[in-house]
Design an enzyme around this catalytic site. Structure first.
Site, PDB file in Angstrom:
ATOM      1  N   SER A   1     -81.132   0.366 190.844  1.00  0.00           N
ATOM      2  CA  SER A   1     -80.904   1.224 192.001  1.00  0.00           C
ATOM      3  C   SER A   1     -81.654   0.707 193.226  1.00  0.00           C
ATOM      4  CB  SER A   1     -81.293   2.659 191.649  1.00  0.00           C
ATOM      5  OG  SER A   1     -80.729   3.550 192.563  1.00  0.00           O
TER       6      SER A   1
ATOM      7  N   ASP B   1     -70.409   5.639 189.961  1.00  0.00           N
ATOM      8  CA  ASP B   1     -71.829   5.950 190.154  1.00  0.00           C
ATOM      9  C   ASP B   1     -71.988   6.810 191.402  1.00  0.00           C
ATOM     10  OD1 ASP B   1     -74.603   5.860 190.842  1.00  0.00           O
ATOM     11  OD2 ASP B   1     -74.828   4.014 189.700  1.00  0.00           O
TER      12      ASP B   1
ATOM     13  N   HIS C   1     -75.565   6.089 186.036  1.00  0.00           N
ATOM     14  CA  HIS C   1     -76.441   5.327 186.922  1.00  0.00           C
ATOM     15  C   HIS C   1     -77.475   4.591 186.087  1.00  0.00           C
ATOM     16  CE1 HIS C   1     -78.295   4.500 190.804  1.00  0.00           C
ATOM     17  NE2 HIS C   1     -79.471   4.882 190.334  1.00  0.00           N
TER      18      HIS C   1
END
Length: 509
Positions: free
Chosen positions: A222, A442, A470
């Site tokens: 991320s 996502d 995610h």
């Protein structure tokens, strides 16, 4: 609302608290642990001067993790000026051929516990090839931290609804945001201008050197994808094997990213409602997605009128919903908690809300705000925020105002915006091959951003899985995605072309 430049950690901390309360673990789908036991990391590598020992008391380091500290410049323009501390953690064979440095996302997420988390989830061939090192980035936790004083106590629970009912409610939220910014400035004024992704990337090069490695092998989830891409841009000749998972858009500011997130989160919520409807015999919230959505709205109205236990109101339910958008492994427990509430049993819902509200991050994540508010320029005119949020709320009514208020202190931040780093090759610099992993739906880091990162990182490869979870590699039980990452980390060879994988199976109640 996730591990993206604007929201990942604020949601990750809260999701973690709610996960615990709902009886889940994010590692439920992790592959088998590597075969060998961790070796004491007293000598990280032959060329490394680091000495490893016990991790700081109160850190998130699990048993079997070793820690050390290094010093880095607060301001890289003044390398001999004030130095700050970075705390590193290590797990695995101290004499492994390679070291994998990991960032779990954020910004502002502690990485001390991540080394053990990742190493114990690696397939055996990678567990033999790599030891794993993570760290608390500058401004975070056991490294030199930023703080915001008692700003976390400014919000009482039940909190007011995120979507303001009138101008007075909006003004109250706005005043709160300004107070948070003021308290952060008062507590951390000297640090705030230097808590940036570019500086964190420069810190990683100091970590690489301290580990005695010629190149940095890296896994970033991320926000960690932005950090890794920044490192590769600044230090292409020192970038080794790099996996970026759940990709942050390199072309959008944090402000603009949040609005793309809103729409993606709303889509993911509809998927959650459809999944819940499929198991109506278990949850009794409706036999279609629209009926579950109606039941959800009815629950929000009830909690707004009369918070459960005097603590769980509409804002707290919205927080829980945003938290469980990251992985469908959490869907059943939230559906059960809401179903129980509607039957008159508030226990599970209150437990989740209490842990979420009382989590260490509380309402204010100082480190995340520090990175977000300085990495990018944010509008200073609140009318811009209101106009954009009202427009976003037409498409994403469950998330638009929630997301805006979490970022709103950036409208009043007391530190200058950092010079941006444009991701990608510059001049004669050639970027190394990088592997990008992404889920199609996502909600925190939408697919459009991954595609733009693919364009920015020339020579990279993008592998897209179905579904919307995610964080793919190691933690989504997707053999196809794991094979791509394992092959690359083992050999350094990318897929011949961009690829796709099927989604991992959805959970059952």
């Amino acid at each position: 609302m996730t591990a993206t430049p604007t929201n990942r950690t604020r949601r990750a901390h809260r999701a973690g608290a709610a996960l615990t309360a709902l009886g889940l673990t994010a590692l439920a789908a992790a592959p088998a642990a590597a075969a060998q036991a961790p070796a004491p990391a007293a000598t990280q590598a032959a060329k490394s001067p680091l000495k490893w020992g016990a991790c700081p008391a109160g850190s998130e380091a699990p048993r079997g993790t070793y820690c050390t500290r290094i010093k880095v410049p607060l301001d890289y323009a003044k390398p001999n000026g004030r130095q700050i501390a970075l705390t590193l953690s290590s797990v695995g064979d101290a004499h492994a051929k390679r070291t994998l440095v990991v960032n779990p996302g954020g910004p502002g997420e502690s990485g001390i516990g991540t080394a053990k988390l990742v190493w114990s989830s690696l397939p055996p061939e990678l567990g033999e090839l790599y030891n794993v090192v993570s760290f608390d980035p500058r401004g975070v936790g056991a490294s030199t931290p930023v703080g915001c004083g008692d700003a976390g106590k400014l919000v009482k629970h039940p909190a007011p609804a995120y979507a303001p009912a009138d101008a007075k409610a909006e003004r109250a939220r706005l005043d709160l945001s300004q107070k948070v910014a003021d308290k952060c400035a008062a507590a951390s004024k000297a640090l705030l201008p230097h808590i940036t992704t570019a500086n964190a990337a420069r810190d990683m090069d100091r970590i690489r050197a301290a580990l005695g490695r010629d190149k940095l092998d890296y896994l970033g989830y991320s926000y960690g994808s932005r950090l890794g891409a920044t490192y590769a841009t600044l230090f292409p000749q020192r970038t080794g094997r790099m996996v970026l998972d759940s990709i942050v858009d390199p072309g959008l500011t944090g402000y603009r990213t949040s609005y793309e997130q809103n729409t993606a989160m709303q889509k993911r919520a509809r998927q959650f409602f459809a999944w819940t409807a499929k198991y109506d015999s278990t949850y009794h919230l409706g036999k279609t997605a629209s009926k579950v959505g109606a039941a959800w709205e009815d629950t929000r109205k009830r909690l707004r009128a009369k918070p459960a236990g005097g603590r769980a109101g509409i804002a707290e339910l919205d927080d829980l919903l945003a938290s469980v958008m990251y992985t469908d492994l959490q869907w059943g427990d939230l559906a059960s908690a809401v179903a129980g509430y509607r039957r008159g049993d508030t226990g599970a819902l209150l437990s989740a809300v209490n842990q979420l509200a009382d989590s260490p991050a509380g309402y204010v994540n100082a480190a995340q705000l520090a990175y977000n508010c300085v990495d990018d320029a944010w509008p200073r005119d609140w009318r811009t925020w209101r106009k954009d949020t009202v427009a976003s709320a037409r498409k994403a009514p469950l998330f638009a105002w929630l997301n805006t208020w979490y970022s709103a202190p950036c409208a009043f931040w007391k530190a200058p915006t950092a010079k941006p780093v444009k991701i990608g090759a510059t001049g004669a610099k050639k970027l190394p091959p990088i592997l990008l992993l992404q889920a199609a739906d996502d909600p925190a880091t939408p697919l459009s951003g991954a595609r733009r990162m693919r364009q920015a990182l020339a020579g990279s490869r993008l592998v897209v899985a179905g579904g919307g979870n995610h964080g793919q590699f190691l933690f989504d039980a997707n053999p196809c995605m794991d094979r791509h990452a394992t092959r690359y980390l083992s050999t350094g060879k990318l897929p011949a072309k961009d690829a796709t994988c099927k989604a991992s199976p959805a959970p059952t109640p």
